[in-house]
Write a protein that holds these residues in place. Structure first.
Motif, PDB file in Angstrom:
ATOM      1  N   THR A  14     -41.447 -29.034  53.758  1.00 28.09           N
ATOM      2  CA  THR A  14     -40.427 -29.616  52.894  1.00 28.09           C
ATOM      3  C   THR A  14     -40.667 -29.163  51.462  1.00 28.09           C
ATOM      4  OG1 THR A  14     -40.294 -31.580  54.309  1.00 28.09           O
ATOM      5  CG2 THR A  14     -39.414 -31.783  52.067  1.00 28.09           C
ATOM      6  N   PRO A  15     -39.667 -28.621  50.771  1.00 32.50           N
ATOM      7  CA  PRO A  15     -39.836 -28.282  49.355  1.00 32.50           C
ATOM      8  C   PRO A  15     -40.067 -29.535  48.519  1.00 32.50           C
ATOM      9  CG  PRO A  15     -37.918 -27.169  50.299  1.00 32.50           C
ATOM     10  CD  PRO A  15     -38.349 -28.200  51.298  1.00 32.50           C
ATOM     11  N   GLY A  16     -40.761 -29.358  47.398  1.00 30.61           N
ATOM     12  CA  GLY A  16     -41.072 -30.471  46.512  1.00 30.61           C
ATOM     13  C   GLY A  16     -40.440 -30.294  45.141  1.00 30.61           C
TER      14      GLY A  16
ATOM     15  N   LEU B 191     -49.407 -31.534  45.121  1.00 31.45           N
ATOM     16  CA  LEU B 191     -48.253 -31.271  45.984  1.00 31.45           C
ATOM     17  C   LEU B 191     -48.286 -29.916  46.678  1.00 31.45           C
ATOM     18  CD1 LEU B 191     -45.191 -32.570  43.929  1.00 31.45           C
ATOM     19  CD2 LEU B 191     -46.294 -33.644  45.888  1.00 31.45           C
TER      20      LEU B 191
ATOM     21  N   GLN C  90     -48.845 -29.491  50.338  1.00 27.96           N
ATOM     22  CA  GLN C  90     -48.002 -30.304  51.222  1.00 27.96           C
ATOM     23  C   GLN C  90     -46.585 -29.772  51.330  1.00 27.96           C
ATOM     24  OE1 GLN C  90     -48.292 -34.658  50.684  1.00 27.96           O
ATOM     25  NE2 GLN C  90     -49.478 -34.223  48.841  1.00 27.96           N
ATOM     26  N   CYS C  91     -46.175 -28.965  50.361  1.00 30.66           N
ATOM     27  CA  CYS C  91     -44.754 -28.610  50.230  1.00 30.66           C
ATOM     28  C   CYS C  91     -44.502 -27.132  50.483  1.00 30.66           C
ATOM     29  CB  CYS C  91     -44.256 -28.966  48.826  1.00 30.66           C
ATOM     30  SG  CYS C  91     -44.280 -30.737  48.487  1.00 30.66           S
ATOM     31  N   ASP C  92     -43.324 -26.859  50.965  1.00 33.61           N
ATOM     32  CA  ASP C  92     -42.870 -25.487  51.183  1.00 33.61           C
ATOM     33  C   ASP C  92     -42.208 -24.994  49.893  1.00 33.61           C
ATOM     34  OD1 ASP C  92     -42.112 -23.090  52.263  1.00 33.61           O
ATOM     35  OD2 ASP C  92     -40.363 -23.912  53.298  1.00 33.61           O
TER      36      ASP C  92
ATOM     37  N   LEU D 112     -42.358 -25.355  45.357  1.00 32.05           N
ATOM     38  CA  LEU D 112     -42.157 -26.421  44.381  1.00 32.05           C
ATOM     39  C   LEU D 112     -41.107 -26.031  43.356  1.00 32.05           C
ATOM     40  CD1 LEU D 112     -45.857 -27.489  43.636  1.00 32.05           C
ATOM     41  CD2 LEU D 112     -44.191 -28.664  45.090  1.00 32.05           C
TER      42      LEU D 112
ATOM     43  N   LEU E 146     -35.819 -32.683  50.755  1.00 33.28           N
ATOM     44  CA  LEU E 146     -36.523 -32.478  49.490  1.00 33.28           C
ATOM     45  C   LEU E 146     -37.370 -33.708  49.217  1.00 33.28           C
ATOM     46  CD1 LEU E 146     -36.704 -30.756  46.769  1.00 33.28           C
ATOM     47  CD2 LEU E 146     -34.945 -32.313  45.896  1.00 33.28           C
ATOM     48  N   VAL E 147     -38.607 -33.504  48.802  1.00 29.92           N
ATOM     49  CA  VAL E 147     -39.434 -34.627  48.383  1.00 29.92           C
ATOM     50  C   VAL E 147     -39.564 -34.580  46.863  1.00 29.92           C
ATOM     51  CG1 VAL E 147     -41.670 -33.424  48.600  1.00 29.92           C
ATOM     52  CG2 VAL E 147     -41.561 -35.912  48.832  1.00 29.92           C
TER      53      VAL E 147
ATOM     54  N   VAL F 183     -46.065 -36.310  51.808  1.00 29.02           N
ATOM     55  CA  VAL F 183     -44.900 -35.756  52.495  1.00 29.02           C
ATOM     56  C   VAL F 183     -44.899 -36.144  53.968  1.00 29.02           C
ATOM     57  CG1 VAL F 183     -43.667 -33.633  53.092  1.00 29.02           C
ATOM     58  CG2 VAL F 183     -44.755 -33.856  50.842  1.00 29.02           C
TER      59      VAL F 183
END
Length: 208
Positions: free
Chosen positions: A9-11, A45, A48-50, A52, A102-103, A117
């Motif tokens: 999930t993108p951040g 982050l 955890q994220c795809d 940022l 999106l987070v 996430v």
């Protein structure tokens, strides 16, 4: 919306506030333990994220050191975190049409948990809701949440009608809550004043 937990999930780091209680300027660029507050948030982050994104208004060059896309609000007049979230959702819809979620995390939360996430996705999937937000010590943190890209049109309409309260908009669609303990340090401790910046420095030293 599927109940499955997406693999990535993108951040979005929300850095578009006016920082009045800090005396103005870019609060996320204030130094904390030798690095900008924003650097601590990005570090938390990144794994955890795809990818940022940063939401901030004004000259994006001041964030150039991070090498991340900087998105300005598309709603005029500093409309608050919802406007930043909309900017992130719109960017994803255009640049990464395969991304469904999106987070978001506030740029003044240097202790954001490493399982943020995953736990937001798990809470949303278990509850069968459209959205999820974080909580600690019984308090919801609406700006730290999980947002489906497909709700961006509804969010745009809500902002155009004058909506500015995150909690009210999320409740309309259903929001799951993922709770974290607030000890030994509240993972959602946010820095709003010089005194809280000093407190965060002490907390970091204690954690280390």
């Amino acid at each position: 919306m599927s109940g499955a937990v997406p693999a990535a999930t993108p951040g979005l780091v929300l850095a578009g506030g006016l920082s009045r209680r800090m005396g103005g300027g870019d609060k996320p660029l204030r130094m904390l333990a030798g690095r900008p507050i924003l650097a601590h948030v990005v570090e938390r982050l990144r794994g955890q994220c795809d990818g940022l994104l940063i939401n901030a208004n004004g000259d994006p060059a001041r964030f150039a050191a991070y090498g991340l896309p900087v998105l300005a609000d598309t709603v005029p007049g500093f409309a608050g975190p919802l406007a930043g979230i909309l900017a992130g959702l719109d960017w994803l819809a255009a640049a990464r049409p395969g991304a469904g979620w999106l987070v978001s995390v506030a740029a003044d939360t240097p202790f954001a948990p490493n399982d943020l996430v995953a736990r937001l996705h798990a809470a949303r999937a278990a509850a069968g809701t459209a959205l999820a937000c974080a909580a600690s010590a019984g308090r919801r943190h609406h700006a730290i949440g999980l947002w489906p890209v497909e709700l961006r049109h509804d969010l745009r309409a809500a902002l155009a009608s004058g909506e500015r309260r995150l909690g009210r908009w999320t409740e309309k669609h259903g929001v799951a809550v993922a709770e974290w303990p607030a000890e030994p340090v509240d993972p959602f401790f946010n820095i709003n004043t010089p005194e809280e910046l000093a407190e965060a420095d002490g907390l970091l030293r204690r954690l280390r």
